[in-house]
Design an enzyme around this catalytic site. Structure first.
Site, PDB file in Angstrom:
ATOM      1  N   THR A  17       0.724  -1.166  -0.112  1.00 50.34           N
ATOM      2  CA  THR A  17      -0.007   0.257  -0.028  1.00 50.34           C
ATOM      3  C   THR A  17       0.771   1.241  -0.036  1.00 50.34           C
ATOM      4  O   THR A  17       0.649   2.241  -0.500  1.00 50.34           O
ATOM      5  CB  THR A  17      -1.169  -0.189   1.127  1.00 50.34           C
ATOM      6  OG1 THR A  17      -1.816  -1.142   0.910  1.00 50.34           O
ATOM      7  CG2 THR A  17      -1.763   1.114   1.261  1.00 50.34           C
ATOM      8  N   TYR A  31      -8.275   0.956  -3.041  1.00 53.39           N
ATOM      9  CA  TYR A  31      -7.393   1.196  -3.983  1.00 53.39           C
ATOM     10  C   TYR A  31      -6.381   0.230  -4.587  1.00 53.39           C
ATOM     11  O   TYR A  31      -6.590  -1.189  -4.101  1.00 53.39           O
ATOM     12  CB  TYR A  31      -6.255   2.015  -3.210  1.00 53.39           C
ATOM     13  CG  TYR A  31      -5.691   1.331  -2.026  1.00 53.39           C
ATOM     14  CD1 TYR A  31      -6.326   1.485  -0.877  1.00 53.39           C
ATOM     15  CD2 TYR A  31      -4.589   0.450  -2.023  1.00 53.39           C
ATOM     16  CE1 TYR A  31      -5.848   0.656   0.386  1.00 53.39           C
ATOM     17  CE2 TYR A  31      -4.257  -0.312  -0.877  1.00 53.39           C
ATOM     18  CZ  TYR A  31      -4.756  -0.155   0.119  1.00 53.39           C
ATOM     19  OH  TYR A  31      -4.187  -0.877   1.283  1.00 53.39           O
ATOM     20  N   THR A  97       1.751  -4.361   4.299  1.00 53.89           N
ATOM     21  CA  THR A  97       1.732  -4.468   5.835  1.00 53.89           C
ATOM     22  C   THR A  97       1.007  -5.906   6.029  1.00 53.89           C
ATOM     23  O   THR A  97       1.291  -6.315   7.030  1.00 53.89           O
ATOM     24  CB  THR A  97       0.904  -3.434   6.394  1.00 53.89           C
ATOM     25  OG1 THR A  97      -0.485  -3.648   5.734  1.00 53.89           O
ATOM     26  CG2 THR A  97       1.505  -2.052   6.312  1.00 53.89           C
ATOM     27  N   ASP A  98       0.341  -6.543   5.031  1.00 56.81           N
ATOM     28  CA  ASP A  98      -0.227  -7.799   5.584  1.00 56.81           C
ATOM     29  C   ASP A  98       0.400  -8.909   5.995  1.00 56.81           C
ATOM     30  O   ASP A  98       0.403  -9.583   6.908  1.00 56.81           O
ATOM     31  CB  ASP A  98      -0.987  -8.408   4.175  1.00 56.81           C
ATOM     32  CG  ASP A  98      -2.454  -7.413   3.858  1.00 56.81           C
ATOM     33  OD1 ASP A  98      -2.585  -6.571   4.766  1.00 56.81           O
ATOM     34  OD2 ASP A  98      -3.075  -7.992   2.999  1.00 56.81           O
ATOM     35  N   LYS A 170       0.741  -7.348  12.760  1.00 57.54           N
ATOM     36  CA  LYS A 170      -0.256  -6.525  12.357  1.00 57.54           C
ATOM     37  C   LYS A 170      -1.751  -6.963  13.094  1.00 57.54           C
ATOM     38  O   LYS A 170      -2.297  -7.952  13.020  1.00 57.54           O
ATOM     39  CB  LYS A 170      -0.552  -6.729  10.828  1.00 57.54           C
ATOM     40  CG  LYS A 170      -1.602  -5.584  10.177  1.00 57.54           C
ATOM     41  CD  LYS A 170      -1.725  -5.816   8.696  1.00 57.54           C
ATOM     42  CE  LYS A 170      -2.620  -4.739   8.277  1.00 57.54           C
ATOM     43  NZ  LYS A 170      -2.796  -4.983   7.030  1.00 57.54           N
ATOM     44  N   GLU A 290      -1.973 -28.650  28.367  1.00 51.86           N
ATOM     45  CA  GLU A 290      -2.978 -28.820  27.489  1.00 51.86           C
ATOM     46  C   GLU A 290      -2.688 -30.142  26.954  1.00 51.86           C
ATOM     47  O   GLU A 290      -3.603 -31.111  26.714  1.00 51.86           O
ATOM     48  CB  GLU A 290      -3.101 -27.986  26.197  1.00 51.86           C
ATOM     49  CG  GLU A 290      -3.627 -26.702  26.805  1.00 51.86           C
ATOM     50  CD  GLU A 290      -5.180 -26.579  27.101  1.00 51.86           C
ATOM     51  OE1 GLU A 290      -5.794 -27.541  26.779  1.00 51.86           O
ATOM     52  OE2 GLU A 290      -5.428 -25.412  27.795  1.00 51.86           O
TER      53      GLU A 290
HETATM   54  N1  LIG Z   1      -1.371  -1.946   3.922  1.00 51.25           N
HETATM   55  C1  LIG Z   1      -1.080  -3.070   3.084  1.00 51.25           C
HETATM   56  O1  LIG Z   1       0.043  -2.754   2.543  1.00 51.25           O
HETATM   57  C2  LIG Z   1      -1.985  -3.979   2.696  1.00 51.25           C
HETATM   58  C3  LIG Z   1      -1.683  -4.480   1.341  1.00 51.25           C
HETATM   59  N2  LIG Z   1      -2.666  -5.710   0.917  1.00 51.25           N
HETATM   60  C4  LIG Z   1      -0.319  -5.369   1.224  1.00 51.25           C
HETATM   61  O2  LIG Z   1      -0.097  -6.199   2.257  1.00 51.25           O
HETATM   62  O3  LIG Z   1       0.608  -5.112   0.336  1.00 51.25           O
END
Ligand SMILES: NC(=O)C[C@H](N)C(=O)O
Length: 333
Positions: A17, A31, A97-98, A170, A290
């Site tokens: 992103t 986007y 970020t994923d 995340k 467990e």
């Molecule tokens: N905020 C992001 O970067 C999400 C995006 N789907 C990615 O991981 O490339």
């Protein structure tokens, strides 16, 4: 040699992103990721010039959900080559970020250098109102160029915080405070200066037994998510699909349903490794809580969430198939 006036930082771009673009300024969630080339990202932040001598390199242009093991290895090898260059003081990796937390943990384990390797992303594309990418990238370059960031393992800079690439995860999918470490961030970066408060306790980078330069590929590890009414067949299917280990993202303390135990025991006796993690996110899974892990020769993921446990299990399996050794690795890293 005369001291260089400014640190030399390479920005290795992979997409995400932070390189995204939307149709209008109100598109913060709708986007396309991985659109803007690295040179354009750099050109958009002239202030970078005040803190470092920066050059960009486009490694990939993908959204991070499309990262594969092969891409991880390829990226790691490029980072390793860059940090060996005496002209390079630090590396910034722009990343979606994923799966940023998987890549950051992987690099924390395989890059044998104390130079800063800093991962950064954004939650909003650069075209949106209050886009977070510019400041995140500026902050990441500051950290990568800081002598005091050396020797702390891979780092993740988001939302003014500096996190350990091992601990960070995340937690929020749609806000700029998306990243969180259960043991706390290592520091902050504010107006071009770093402020440190803690250091990582687990083995990383220069002391790691893993080395990207000798790594060729990663074995298959699958994560299976614990819920009510599980299907044993799914675990068997993962084994048939070539998994060398299954990370069981168990409920609570990494618990395993009574009707699943026999299947997991049978898979273990066939050579597949079982790593008990937890879907809870925080906390830590203890051995023989467990389930009798000693008796079944299962491994626990310690405080690593399932996706991080997957990375460490894959790396560990390149070294050993011994359960005790695998567990030692999970305690140590
Ligand atoms: N905020 C992001 O970067 C999400 C995006 N789907 C990615 O991981 O490339």
């Amino acid at each position: 040699q005369p001291a260089r006036s400014k640190p030399q930082v390479v920005i290795l771009a992979t997409g995400g992103t932070i390189a995204g673009a939307g149709a209008s300024a109100t598109n913060s969630a709708t986007y396309q990721a991985a659109k803007v080339p690295v040179d354009k990202l750099i050109a958009g932040i002239p202030e970078l010039d005040n803190v470092a001598q920066v050059r960009g390199e486009q490694a990939f242009q993908i959204a991070s959900e499309s990262f594969t093991n092969d891409k991880l290895v390829e990226l790691g090898k490029r980072v390793s080559a860059l940090v060996k260059d005496p002209q390079v003081d630090g590396v910034v990796i722009t990343h979606g970020t994923d799966t940023l937390e998987e890549t950051s943990f992987f690099l924390n384990l395989v890059i044998r250098s104390d130079k800063p390797v800093v991962l950064v992303g954004s939650m909003r594309p650069g075209t949106s109102m209050s886009a977070d990418g510019m400041l995140n990238l500026y902050n990441a370059v500051v950290v990568a160029g800081s002598a005091d960031a050396r020797g702390k393992g891979s780092l993740v800079v988001m939302n003014d915080q500096i996190h350990s690439g091992r601990d960070v995860t995340k937690r929020v999918n749609i806000q700029t405070n998306a990243f969180y470490s259960q043991w706390g961030p290592l520091g902050m970066v504010v107006e071009g200066r770093t402020y440190w408060f803690r250091t990582p306790a687990k083995t990383h980078t220069t002391r790691s037994e893993f080395d990207i330069d000798t790594l060729r590929s990663l074995p298959e590890v699958h994560v299976l998510y614990g819920t009510g009414n599980m299907t044993p067949e799914v675990y068997k299917a993962a084994a048939r699909a070539g998994a060398r280990a299954i990370v069981h993202a168990g409920t609570g303390n990494g618990s395993v349903a009574n009707y699943l135990v026999d299947t997991l025991k049978a898979l273990r006796s066939e050579g597949l490794h079982i790593v008990r993690s937890s879907r809870v996110g925080d906390g830590l899974v203890l051995r023989n809580s467990e389930q009798p892990d000693d008796k079944y020769e299962w491994v626990v993921a310690h405080d690593l969430n399932p996706q991080k446990a997957k990375i460490l299990a894959a790396l560990a399996l390149t070294k050993t198939g011994d359960t005790k050794e695998l567990q030692r690795i999970f305690w140590q890293y």
